[in-house]
Design a protein around this motif. Structure first.
Motif, PDB file in Angstrom:
ATOM      1  N   ALA A 120       0.840  -1.261   0.076  1.00  0.00           N
ATOM      2  CA  ALA A 120       0.021   0.015   0.087  1.00  0.00           C
ATOM      3  C   ALA A 120       0.753   1.316   0.004  1.00  0.00           C
ATOM      4  O   ALA A 120       0.593   2.180  -0.767  1.00  0.00           O
ATOM      5  CB  ALA A 120      -0.821   0.013   1.336  1.00  0.00           C
ATOM      6  N   GLY A 121       1.879   1.164   0.871  1.00  0.00           N
ATOM      7  CA  GLY A 121       2.750   2.357   0.779  1.00  0.00           C
ATOM      8  C   GLY A 121       3.549   2.561  -0.591  1.00  0.00           C
ATOM      9  O   GLY A 121       3.426   3.803  -0.919  1.00  0.00           O
ATOM     10  N   LEU A 122       3.854   1.616  -1.126  1.00  0.00           N
ATOM     11  CA  LEU A 122       4.534   1.860  -2.284  1.00  0.00           C
ATOM     12  C   LEU A 122       3.471   2.396  -3.416  1.00  0.00           C
ATOM     13  O   LEU A 122       3.658   3.364  -4.224  1.00  0.00           O
ATOM     14  CB  LEU A 122       5.119   0.441  -2.656  1.00  0.00           C
ATOM     15  N   ARG A 123       2.360   1.699  -3.381  1.00  0.00           N
ATOM     16  CA  ARG A 123       1.298   2.279  -4.537  1.00  0.00           C
ATOM     17  C   ARG A 123       0.962   3.723  -4.096  1.00  0.00           C
ATOM     18  O   ARG A 123       0.762   4.574  -5.044  1.00  0.00           O
ATOM     19  CB  ARG A 123      -0.018   1.444  -4.074  1.00  0.00           C
ATOM     20  N   LEU A 124       0.769   4.244  -2.783  1.00  0.00           N
ATOM     21  CA  LEU A 124       0.666   5.653  -2.619  1.00  0.00           C
ATOM     22  C   LEU A 124       1.832   6.373  -3.235  1.00  0.00           C
ATOM     23  O   LEU A 124       1.562   7.613  -3.623  1.00  0.00           O
ATOM     24  CB  LEU A 124       0.417   5.743  -1.107  1.00  0.00           C
ATOM     25  N   ALA A 125       3.130   6.097  -2.731  1.00  0.00           N
ATOM     26  CA  ALA A 125       4.375   6.827  -3.328  1.00  0.00           C
ATOM     27  C   ALA A 125       4.323   6.860  -4.822  1.00  0.00           C
ATOM     28  O   ALA A 125       4.748   7.984  -5.262  1.00  0.00           O
ATOM     29  CB  ALA A 125       5.448   6.139  -2.651  1.00  0.00           C
ATOM     30  N   ARG A 126       3.911   5.833  -5.351  1.00  0.00           N
ATOM     31  CA  ARG A 126       3.975   5.900  -6.878  1.00  0.00           C
ATOM     32  C   ARG A 126       3.149   6.872  -7.317  1.00  0.00           C
ATOM     33  O   ARG A 126       3.197   7.310  -8.520  1.00  0.00           O
ATOM     34  CB  ARG A 126       3.887   4.457  -7.605  1.00  0.00           C
ATOM     35  N   PHE A 127       1.953   6.788  -6.760  1.00  0.00           N
ATOM     36  CA  PHE A 127       0.694   7.738  -7.334  1.00  0.00           C
ATOM     37  C   PHE A 127       1.337   9.153  -7.053  1.00  0.00           C
ATOM     38  O   PHE A 127       1.113   9.939  -7.949  1.00  0.00           O
ATOM     39  CB  PHE A 127      -0.531   7.309  -6.510  1.00  0.00           C
ATOM     40  N   ALA A 128       1.975   9.255  -5.908  1.00  0.00           N
ATOM     41  CA  ALA A 128       2.391  10.832  -5.626  1.00  0.00           C
ATOM     42  C   ALA A 128       3.270  11.234  -6.722  1.00  0.00           C
ATOM     43  O   ALA A 128       3.332  12.067  -7.182  1.00  0.00           O
ATOM     44  CB  ALA A 128       2.861  10.901  -4.339  1.00  0.00           C
ATOM     45  N   ALA A 129       4.310  10.211  -6.903  1.00  0.00           N
ATOM     46  CA  ALA A 129       5.495  10.375  -8.000  1.00  0.00           C
ATOM     47  C   ALA A 129       4.827  10.771  -9.565  1.00  0.00           C
ATOM     48  O   ALA A 129       5.302  11.510 -10.128  1.00  0.00           O
ATOM     49  CB  ALA A 129       6.314   9.543  -8.069  1.00  0.00           C
ATOM     50  N   ALA A 144       5.615   6.506 -15.561  1.00  0.00           N
ATOM     51  CA  ALA A 144       6.183   5.284 -15.398  1.00  0.00           C
ATOM     52  C   ALA A 144       7.786   5.194 -15.490  1.00  0.00           C
ATOM     53  O   ALA A 144       8.407   4.269 -14.785  1.00  0.00           O
ATOM     54  CB  ALA A 144       5.441   4.040 -16.307  1.00  0.00           C
ATOM     55  N   HIS A 145       8.025   5.757 -16.776  1.00  0.00           N
ATOM     56  CA  HIS A 145       9.396   5.873 -17.021  1.00  0.00           C
ATOM     57  C   HIS A 145      10.254   6.527 -15.949  1.00  0.00           C
ATOM     58  O   HIS A 145      11.239   5.972 -15.436  1.00  0.00           O
ATOM     59  CB  HIS A 145       9.563   6.582 -18.451  1.00  0.00           C
ATOM     60  N   GLY A 146       9.587   7.467 -15.287  1.00  0.00           N
ATOM     61  CA  GLY A 146      10.421   8.302 -14.276  1.00  0.00           C
ATOM     62  C   GLY A 146      10.563   7.377 -13.094  1.00  0.00           C
ATOM     63  O   GLY A 146      11.327   7.789 -12.021  1.00  0.00           O
ATOM     64  N   VAL A 147       9.701   6.680 -12.689  1.00  0.00           N
ATOM     65  CA  VAL A 147       9.478   5.719 -11.466  1.00  0.00           C
ATOM     66  C   VAL A 147      10.093   4.244 -11.606  1.00  0.00           C
ATOM     67  O   VAL A 147      10.301   3.520 -10.699  1.00  0.00           O
ATOM     68  CB  VAL A 147       8.184   5.654 -10.754  1.00  0.00           C
ATOM     69  N   GLY A 148      10.527   4.052 -13.032  1.00  0.00           N
ATOM     70  CA  GLY A 148      11.266   2.761 -13.171  1.00  0.00           C
ATOM     71  C   GLY A 148      10.184   1.644 -13.365  1.00  0.00           C
ATOM     72  O   GLY A 148      10.728   0.480 -13.102  1.00  0.00           O
ATOM     73  N   LEU A 149       9.136   1.868 -13.834  1.00  0.00           N
ATOM     74  CA  LEU A 149       8.120   0.701 -13.896  1.00  0.00           C
ATOM     75  C   LEU A 149       7.675   0.755 -15.502  1.00  0.00           C
ATOM     76  O   LEU A 149       7.731   1.827 -16.303  1.00  0.00           O
ATOM     77  CB  LEU A 149       6.741   0.952 -13.397  1.00  0.00           C
ATOM     78  N   HIS A 150       7.139  -0.572 -16.084  1.00  0.00           N
ATOM     79  CA  HIS A 150       6.538  -0.589 -17.151  1.00  0.00           C
ATOM     80  C   HIS A 150       5.097   0.287 -17.276  1.00  0.00           C
ATOM     81  O   HIS A 150       4.510   0.208 -15.944  1.00  0.00           O
ATOM     82  CB  HIS A 150       6.191  -1.888 -17.675  1.00  0.00           C
ATOM     83  N   SER A 151       4.486   0.855 -18.057  1.00  0.00           N
ATOM     84  CA  SER A 151       3.314   1.562 -17.874  1.00  0.00           C
ATOM     85  C   SER A 151       2.246   0.951 -17.516  1.00  0.00           C
ATOM     86  O   SER A 151       1.486   1.375 -16.655  1.00  0.00           O
ATOM     87  CB  SER A 151       2.926   2.523 -19.248  1.00  0.00           C
ATOM     88  N   PRO A 190       8.704   6.785   5.674  1.00  0.00           N
ATOM     89  CA  PRO A 190       9.694   7.379   4.650  1.00  0.00           C
ATOM     90  C   PRO A 190       9.686   6.624   3.479  1.00  0.00           C
ATOM     91  O   PRO A 190      10.091   6.931   2.264  1.00  0.00           O
ATOM     92  CB  PRO A 190      10.986   6.569   5.438  1.00  0.00           C
ATOM     93  N   GLU A 191       8.882   5.475   3.297  1.00  0.00           N
ATOM     94  CA  GLU A 191       8.884   4.803   2.102  1.00  0.00           C
ATOM     95  C   GLU A 191       7.697   5.557   1.117  1.00  0.00           C
ATOM     96  O   GLU A 191       7.963   5.325  -0.163  1.00  0.00           O
ATOM     97  CB  GLU A 191       8.020   3.347   2.299  1.00  0.00           C
ATOM     98  N   LEU A 192       7.040   6.780   1.722  1.00  0.00           N
ATOM     99  CA  LEU A 192       6.287   7.526   0.700  1.00  0.00           C
ATOM    100  C   LEU A 192       7.176   8.700   0.352  1.00  0.00           C
ATOM    101  O   LEU A 192       6.608   9.506  -0.449  1.00  0.00           O
ATOM    102  CB  LEU A 192       5.023   7.982   1.581  1.00  0.00           C
ATOM    103  N   GLN A 193       8.347   8.727   0.831  1.00  0.00           N
ATOM    104  CA  GLN A 193       9.015  10.297   0.445  1.00  0.00           C
ATOM    105  C   GLN A 193       9.654   9.837  -1.264  1.00  0.00           C
ATOM    106  O   GLN A 193       9.565  11.008  -1.817  1.00  0.00           O
ATOM    107  CB  GLN A 193      10.358  10.200   1.316  1.00  0.00           C
ATOM    108  N   SER A 194       9.878   8.861  -1.632  1.00  0.00           N
ATOM    109  CA  SER A 194      10.368   8.736  -2.947  1.00  0.00           C
ATOM    110  C   SER A 194      10.159   7.323  -3.469  1.00  0.00           C
ATOM    111  O   SER A 194      10.434   6.283  -2.961  1.00  0.00           O
ATOM    112  CB  SER A 194      11.629   9.162  -3.026  1.00  0.00           C
ATOM    113  N   ALA A 195       9.605   7.089  -4.719  1.00  0.00           N
ATOM    114  CA  ALA A 195       9.410   6.033  -5.367  1.00  0.00           C
ATOM    115  C   ALA A 195       9.799   6.094  -6.772  1.00  0.00           C
ATOM    116  O   ALA A 195       9.904   5.200  -7.746  1.00  0.00           O
ATOM    117  CB  ALA A 195       7.865   5.918  -5.645  1.00  0.00           C
ATOM    118  N   GLU A 196      10.891   7.056  -6.919  1.00  0.00           N
ATOM    119  CA  GLU A 196      11.349   6.896  -8.345  1.00  0.00           C
ATOM    120  C   GLU A 196      12.657   5.993  -8.268  1.00  0.00           C
ATOM    121  O   GLU A 196      13.440   6.084  -7.084  1.00  0.00           O
ATOM    122  CB  GLU A 196      11.911   8.728  -8.437  1.00  0.00           C
ATOM    123  N   GLY A 197      12.874   5.386  -9.368  1.00  0.00           N
ATOM    124  CA  GLY A 197      14.042   4.286  -9.370  1.00  0.00           C
ATOM    125  C   GLY A 197      15.145   5.029  -9.772  1.00  0.00           C
ATOM    126  O   GLY A 197      15.692   5.929  -9.768  1.00  0.00           O
TER     127      GLY A 197
END
Length: 185
Positions: free
Chosen positions: A102-111, A122-129, A178-185
């Motif tokens: 859940a924390g990672l999903r929230l962080a990725r949404f914010a990013a 998706a490219h910015g956070v290092g995931l496939h779209s 802290p896991e919500l602070q940055s989701a970028e890879g």
């Protein structure tokens, strides 16, 4: 074994009489919470660093009210939910915080909100779209509302009114998790 060879002449695997003096003073609740909950370190890893036994650290965690994760699980759902409940989660986020990841999903949404499209996010956070879309869709399902107006030709992705409230709540919560602070890879 020769008669002159005795246990006194060999190194014994038994600990010396003062082994207990090498143990750390009782770990503080704040330190153990930071190490185990926020940094997601295992009891085994913390025990190896401090010289305390895993049993002792687990006992301290229970005494401090820190929920223990199941063995082998880095984000045990029940433990994560109770940790988040104790941290005064904004009500708007509570439906989305009770599951692993859940924390990672929230962080990725914010990013993702910092980008003009899901693809660039998706490219910015290092995931496939597709993975990012799936995570945002899960978050929208958990919260029961659309969070983003997806990008269309000549129009960038933008937040809905609920999406703005969720983003503000995530930013307020980033100090606690802290896991919500940055989701970028």
């Amino acid at each position: 074994m020769s008669p002159t060879h005795s246990a006194r002449n060999t190194e014994s695997p038994v600990k010396s009489a003062s082994w207990w003096r090498q143990l750390p003073d009782r770990a503080s609740c704040e330190w153990l919470t930071d190490q185990y909950v926020h940094r997601r370190r295992t009891i085994h890893d913390i025990a190896a660093e401090t010289g305390a036994s895993k049993t002792t650290l687990a006992r301290w965690a229970r005494e401090y009210g820190i929920p223990l994760r199941s063995r082998g699980g880095m984000s045990h759902g029940r433990a994560l939910k109770s940790i988040l409940d104790d941290q005064a989660i904004p009500p708007i986020l509570k439906p989305a915080t009770g599951t692993p990841g859940a924390g990672l999903r929230l962080a990725r949404f914010a990013a993702a909100t910092r980008y003009p499209s899901i693809r660039s996010a998706a490219h910015g956070v290092g995931l496939h779209s597709n993975n990012l879309v799936e995570q945002i869709n899960r978050l929208e399902r958990d919260l029961g509302a659309q969070l983003l107006h997806r990008a269309q030709r000549n129009r960038a992705m933008r937040l809905t009114e609920i999406g703005e409230q969720v983003l503000e709540a995530i930013q307020a919560l980033a100090d606690v998790l802290p896991e919500l602070q940055s989701a970028e890879g």
